[in-house]
Design a protein around this motif. Structure first.
Motif, PDB file in Angstrom:
ATOM      1  N   THR A  18       0.846  -1.183   0.000  1.00 53.84           N
ATOM      2  CA  THR A  18       0.000   0.000   0.000  1.00 53.84           C
ATOM      3  C   THR A  18       0.881   1.232   0.000  1.00 53.84           C
ATOM      4  N   THR A  19       0.588   2.153  -0.890  1.00 46.31           N
ATOM      5  CA  THR A  19       1.330   3.402  -0.929  1.00 46.31           C
ATOM      6  C   THR A  19       0.741   4.367   0.090  1.00 46.31           C
ATOM      7  N   LYS A  20       1.499   5.420   0.391  1.00 41.95           N
ATOM      8  CA  LYS A  20       1.002   6.436   1.315  1.00 41.95           C
ATOM      9  C   LYS A  20      -0.279   7.063   0.780  1.00 41.95           C
ATOM     10  N   ILE A  21      -0.305   7.367  -0.526  1.00 41.07           N
ATOM     11  CA  ILE A  21      -1.493   8.005  -1.089  1.00 41.07           C
ATOM     12  C   ILE A  21      -2.687   7.054  -1.045  1.00 41.07           C
ATOM     13  N   ALA A  22      -2.453   5.755  -1.242  1.00 44.47           N
ATOM     14  CA  ALA A  22      -3.555   4.789  -1.161  1.00 44.47           C
ATOM     15  C   ALA A  22      -4.146   4.758   0.247  1.00 44.47           C
ATOM     16  N   ALA A  23      -3.294   4.813   1.260  1.00 44.16           N
ATOM     17  CA  ALA A  23      -3.790   4.827   2.645  1.00 44.16           C
ATOM     18  C   ALA A  23      -4.608   6.081   2.911  1.00 44.16           C
ATOM     19  N   LEU A  24      -4.150   7.214   2.381  1.00 43.35           N
ATOM     20  CA  LEU A  24      -4.906   8.459   2.550  1.00 43.35           C
ATOM     21  C   LEU A  24      -6.228   8.403   1.794  1.00 43.35           C
ATOM     22  N   LEU A  25      -6.195   7.865   0.575  1.00 40.13           N
ATOM     23  CA  LEU A  25      -7.436   7.725  -0.194  1.00 40.13           C
ATOM     24  C   LEU A  25      -8.415   6.780   0.496  1.00 40.13           C
ATOM     25  N   GLN A  26      -7.896   5.736   1.136  1.00 44.83           N
ATOM     26  CA  GLN A  26      -8.760   4.822   1.879  1.00 44.83           C
ATOM     27  C   GLN A  26      -9.475   5.563   3.009  1.00 44.83           C
ATOM     28  N   ALA A  27      -8.723   6.370   3.750  1.00 41.53           N
ATOM     29  CA  ALA A  27      -9.333   7.143   4.840  1.00 41.53           C
ATOM     30  C   ALA A  27     -10.380   8.112   4.294  1.00 41.53           C
ATOM     31  N   ALA A  28     -10.098   8.712   3.134  1.00 38.38           N
ATOM     32  CA  ALA A  28     -11.050   9.666   2.545  1.00 38.38           C
ATOM     33  C   ALA A  28     -12.304   8.952   2.047  1.00 38.38           C
ATOM     34  N   THR A  29     -12.143   7.797   1.418  1.00 34.30           N
ATOM     35  CA  THR A  29     -13.328   7.088   0.928  1.00 34.30           C
ATOM     36  C   THR A  29     -14.185   6.591   2.089  1.00 34.30           C
ATOM     37  N   GLU A  30     -13.551   6.242   3.203  1.00 40.44           N
ATOM     38  CA  GLU A  30     -14.323   5.794   4.369  1.00 40.44           C
ATOM     39  C   GLU A  30     -15.225   6.901   4.908  1.00 40.44           C
ATOM     40  N   ARG A  31     -14.917   8.138   4.583  1.00 44.88           N
ATOM     41  CA  ARG A  31     -15.737   9.259   5.047  1.00 44.88           C
ATOM     42  C   ARG A  31     -16.665   9.789   3.959  1.00 44.88           C
ATOM     43  N   THR A  32     -16.236   9.719   2.694  1.00 44.74           N
ATOM     44  CA  THR A  32     -17.037  10.280   1.608  1.00 44.74           C
ATOM     45  C   THR A  32     -18.065   9.287   1.072  1.00 44.74           C
ATOM     46  N   VAL A  33     -17.707   8.025   0.959  1.00 42.21           N
ATOM     47  CA  VAL A  33     -18.653   7.040   0.435  1.00 42.21           C
ATOM     48  C   VAL A  33     -19.940   6.988   1.267  1.00 42.21           C
ATOM     49  N   PRO A  34     -19.898   7.021   2.607  1.00 49.54           N
ATOM     50  CA  PRO A  34     -21.159   7.034   3.351  1.00 49.54           C
ATOM     51  C   PRO A  34     -22.048   8.238   3.011  1.00 49.54           C
ATOM     52  N   VAL A  35     -21.441   9.372   2.680  1.00 53.73           N
ATOM     53  CA  VAL A  35     -22.233  10.536   2.259  1.00 53.73           C
ATOM     54  C   VAL A  35     -22.945  10.213   0.952  1.00 53.73           C
ATOM     55  N   ILE A  36     -22.209   9.658  -0.010  1.00 50.86           N
ATOM     56  CA  ILE A  36     -22.808   9.303  -1.306  1.00 50.86           C
ATOM     57  C   ILE A  36     -23.932   8.289  -1.107  1.00 50.86           C
ATOM     58  N   LEU A  37     -23.691   7.287  -0.284  1.00 42.97           N
ATOM     59  CA  LEU A  37     -24.706   6.254  -0.053  1.00 42.97           C
ATOM     60  C   LEU A  37     -25.964   6.815   0.593  1.00 42.97           C
ATOM     61  N   ALA A  38     -25.816   7.905   1.347  1.00 44.80           N
ATOM     62  CA  ALA A  38     -26.955   8.480   2.063  1.00 44.80           C
ATOM     63  C   ALA A  38     -27.641   9.625   1.315  1.00 44.80           C
ATOM     64  N   LEU A  39     -27.131  10.012   0.145  1.00 44.84           N
ATOM     65  CA  LEU A  39     -27.755  11.127  -0.573  1.00 44.84           C
ATOM     66  C   LEU A  39     -29.189  10.773  -0.949  1.00 44.84           C
ATOM     67  N   PRO A  40     -30.146  11.565  -0.480  1.00 40.92           N
ATOM     68  CA  PRO A  40     -31.531  11.282  -0.847  1.00 40.92           C
ATOM     69  C   PRO A  40     -31.829  11.755  -2.269  1.00 40.92           C
TER      70      PRO A  40
END
Length: 191
Positions: A2-24
């Motif tokens: 895992t690259t440093k950027i991949a780890a950062l992207l993982q942390a970002a997706t863990e926060r942004t994907v739930p927003v997308i999933l919850a968009l009414p």
């Protein structure tokens, strides 16, 4: 590996994907803090970013001229799957090394641009719909200095608006203000 950027992207997706999933669905026409986009168009833009930055991770040339993905079918789950693919693409050995084609930018910087889109547009979409959102501290630690560095050119290219005055001490809110967003922007929740 895992690259440093991949780890950062993982942390970002863990926060942004739930927003997308919850968009009414009812909120897709709502305004966002990213003035030129409503929720639907900003989501489509972010979808295109997630797909095209996978191509960039593989040292390819994405087609930015094509239309952004439509929000049809099970688009929320498709977005989640593409976000996972983004993380995987940037986790490949060498993805964050060298310069990227016509951009002539260090690959690690290009990966951080995807990180910026996920974090800032995740906040935009959450604010527009009354959903909770807070980026990972490590995301903010990387994006703060990068935003300061890229802001002048970003404004010239139309990626950022003029900075908003901000007197607070929150590093993410300072980053948002630097991109031209009002950290206090809020919309009525649509449910």
């Amino acid at each position: 590996m895992t690259t440093k950027i991949a780890a950062l992207l993982q942390a970002a997706t863990e926060r942004t994907v739930p927003v997308i999933l919850a968009l009414p669905d009812a909120a897709l026409g709502a305004p966002t803090p990213c003035g030129e986009y409503d929720v639907r168009e900003l989501t489509r833009h972010l979808f295109q970013v997630v797909v095209n930055f996978q191509v960039l991770a593989a040292k390819g040339q994405p087609d930015w001229s094509g239309p952004a993905p439509e929000l049809d079918g099970d688009w929320r789950q498709r977005f989640a799957a593409e976000a996972a693919e983004l993380v995987a693409a940037w986790g490949e050995p060498g993805a964050d090394e060298g310069l990227l084609g016509s951009m002539s930018m260090p690959a690690e910087t290009v990966g951080a641009l995807a990180l910026m889109d996920l974090a800032v547009h995740g906040w935009d979409l959450a604010r527009a719909t009354g959903l909770p959102y807070r980026p990972a501290p490590e995301t903010v630690a990387v994006l703060g200095p990068l935003t300061e560095e890229l802001a002048p050119n970003g404004r010239q290219m139309g990626m950022f608006a003029e900075p908003v005055a901000y007197a607070g001490s929150d590093p993410f809110e300072a980053l948002l203000a630097l991109t031209g967003r009002d950290p206090g922007w809020a919309a009525e929740p649509v449910r």
